[in-house]
Scaffold this active site. Structure first.
Site, short mmCIF file in Angstrom:
data_model
loop_
_atom_site.label_atom_id
_atom_site.label_comp_id
_atom_site.label_asym_id
_atom_site.label_seq_id
_atom_site.Cartn_x
_atom_site.Cartn_y
_atom_site.Cartn_z
N TYR A 1 0.83 -1.22 0.00
CA TYR A 1 0.00 0.00 0.00
C TYR A 1 0.86 1.26 0.00
O TYR A 1 0.45 2.29 -0.54
CB TYR A 1 -0.99 -0.03 1.18
CG TYR A 1 -2.10 -1.02 0.91
CD1 TYR A 1 -2.09 -2.30 1.46
CD2 TYR A 1 -3.14 -0.70 0.01
CE1 TYR A 1 -3.07 -3.21 1.16
CE2 TYR A 1 -4.14 -1.62 -0.29
CZ TYR A 1 -4.10 -2.88 0.28
OH TYR A 1 -5.06 -3.80 -0.04
N ASN B 1 -17.40 1.90 -20.15
CA ASN B 1 -16.28 1.01 -19.86
C ASN B 1 -15.44 0.80 -21.11
O ASN B 1 -15.95 0.94 -22.22
CB ASN B 1 -16.82 -0.34 -19.35
CG ASN B 1 -15.89 -0.99 -18.34
OD1 ASN B 1 -15.54 -0.40 -17.33
ND2 ASN B 1 -15.47 -2.20 -18.66
N LEU B 2 -14.15 0.46 -20.88
CA LEU B 2 -13.29 0.28 -22.06
C LEU B 2 -13.89 -0.75 -23.00
O LEU B 2 -13.99 -0.55 -24.20
CB LEU B 2 -11.88 -0.15 -21.61
CG LEU B 2 -10.80 -0.11 -22.67
CD1 LEU B 2 -10.68 1.28 -23.27
CD2 LEU B 2 -9.45 -0.51 -22.08
N GLU B 3 -14.32 -1.87 -22.41
CA GLU B 3 -15.11 -2.79 -23.23
C GLU B 3 -16.30 -3.23 -22.37
O GLU B 3 -16.20 -3.28 -21.16
CB GLU B 3 -14.31 -4.00 -23.72
CG GLU B 3 -13.86 -4.96 -22.67
CD GLU B 3 -12.49 -4.60 -22.08
OE1 GLU B 3 -11.68 -4.01 -22.79
OE2 GLU B 3 -12.29 -4.88 -20.89
N VAL C 1 -9.50 3.53 -4.08
CA VAL C 1 -8.93 4.02 -2.81
C VAL C 1 -7.99 5.21 -3.06
O VAL C 1 -7.43 5.76 -2.11
CB VAL C 1 -8.21 2.87 -2.07
CG1 VAL C 1 -9.23 1.81 -1.64
CG2 VAL C 1 -7.09 2.25 -2.90
N GLN D 1 -15.21 2.55 -5.77
CA GLN D 1 -14.49 1.38 -5.23
C GLN D 1 -13.01 1.73 -5.09
O GLN D 1 -12.25 0.99 -4.48
CB GLN D 1 -14.63 0.18 -6.16
CG GLN D 1 -16.08 -0.26 -6.38
CD GLN D 1 -16.17 -1.31 -7.45
OE1 GLN D 1 -16.08 -2.52 -7.18
NE2 GLN D 1 -16.31 -0.86 -8.69
N ARG E 1 1.43 1.90 -3.61
CA ARG E 1 0.23 2.42 -4.28
C ARG E 1 -0.03 3.86 -3.82
O ARG E 1 -0.47 4.69 -4.62
CB ARG E 1 -0.98 1.53 -3.97
CG ARG E 1 -0.87 0.15 -4.63
CD ARG E 1 -2.10 -0.68 -4.40
NE ARG E 1 -3.27 -0.09 -5.02
CZ ARG E 1 -4.52 -0.44 -4.67
NH1 ARG E 1 -4.71 -1.33 -3.71
NH2 ARG E 1 -5.55 0.11 -5.28
N ALA F 1 -12.33 6.16 -20.49
CA ALA F 1 -13.10 7.04 -19.59
C ALA F 1 -12.76 8.52 -19.80
O ALA F 1 -13.65 9.38 -19.74
CB ALA F 1 -12.81 6.64 -18.14
N HIS G 1 -14.49 1.18 -0.42
CA HIS G 1 -13.38 0.27 -0.12
C HIS G 1 -12.26 0.95 0.66
O HIS G 1 -11.16 0.42 0.74
CB HIS G 1 -12.82 -0.33 -1.42
CG HIS G 1 -13.76 -1.30 -2.06
ND1 HIS G 1 -13.60 -1.74 -3.34
CD2 HIS G 1 -14.90 -1.89 -1.61
CE1 HIS G 1 -14.58 -2.59 -3.65
NE2 HIS G 1 -15.39 -2.68 -2.60
#
Ligand code: APR
Length: 233
Positions: free
Chosen positions: A53, A198-200, A90, A88, A56, A216, A106
């Site tokens: 984390y 969405n991308l796909e 973080v 969702q 990230r 997006a 989340h």
């Protein structure tokens, strides 16, 4: 179409350079989620979890909101009705773009949580097990992130917003993880119109009245433009 609920996933931050989870080079293809995203993994090796984390958090600090985050903040400002943004993610890119009515189901990389007493405080840039809880002074510091097997945050508030939604928009999420993935069904049962950006298209096209395939950072601003123009907003 007064009340809009938006659900975002990792795809909305992908073009800010933050990894998604299940795409070809996603985080879960490079890390074992059992080790870094479960309470059991944290109990076994808290140092490894903090390292995961911390990395990230550093990536997020270096990232900037993209046009999708900006467009969703604009929607909240310019839409005449209520907009609730459930994420969702973080990262803090929605906040940094200006979104206010925001629910992090989340958790947040910017938060630290004491596993012993439940105290929360702003996370330092890098955390480890020598960090003591400022409230109970115990070495039980964890990231304020909801791990697999744990209950996401503010679900009552989220279900209440979805039950009142006229429009539910899912952006940049694979729809693989519940309860987030079930929100579109809740919205449909409440009579909302549902849109996926969405991308796909995800494997659940029957759930969405409209499916917009694209990146997006381009698809979200043009969708926001279209619905605000349609509202004369
Ligand atoms: N624009 C739009 N969509 C994109 C883009 C992009 N630039 N890049 C990727 N996507 C889409 C992918 O097609 C995929 O459907 O975003 C989705 C990302 O899916 P996941 O990697 O599964 O991420 P997400 O849905 O947010 O995961 C949900 O799982 O691991 C847990 O807690 C974690 O919050 C996460 C949850």
């Amino acid at each position: 179409m007064e009340r809009i609920v938006i659900l975002t996933g990792a795809g909305v931050s992908a073009e800010s350079g933050l990894g998604t989870f299940r795409d070809t080079d996603g985080l879960w293809t490079r890390y074992d989620l059992e080790e870094v995203a479960t309470p059991e993994g944290f109990a076994r090796n808290p140092g490894l979890v903090h390292e995961f984390y911390n990395a990230r958090r550093a990536n997020t600090l270096a990232a900037t909101p993209n046009a999708a985050h900006q467009a969703l903040a604009r929607l909240e400002r310019d839409w005449p009705g209520e907009v609730v943004l459930v994420t969702q993610n973080v990262d803090d890119l929605h906040e940094r773009a200006g979104s206010v009515a925001l629910i992090h189901m989340h958790g947040v990389l910017t938060g630290a949580l004491c596993a012993a007493c439940g105290h929360r405080w702003p996370a330092p840039r890098a955390m480890d097990m020598t960090d003591l809880c400022p409230s109970c002074d115990r070495a039980a510091t964890r990231p304020d992130i909801v791990w697999f097997g744990e209950m996401p945050y503010q679900m009552d508030r989220i279900y209440d917003a979805v039950a009142r939604a006229d429009l539910f928009v899912s952006i940049g999420t694979s729809g693989e993880v519940y309860p987030a993935a079930g929100l579109v069904e809740e919205a449909r049962m409440a009579g909302a119109e549902t849109v996926e950006i969405n991308l796909e298209p995800t494997r659940r096209p029957g759930l969405f009245d409209e499916v917009i395939a694209g990146h997006a950072s381009r698809a979200v601003p043009s969708w926001v433009e279209r619905i605000i123009a349609g509202k004369g907003g």
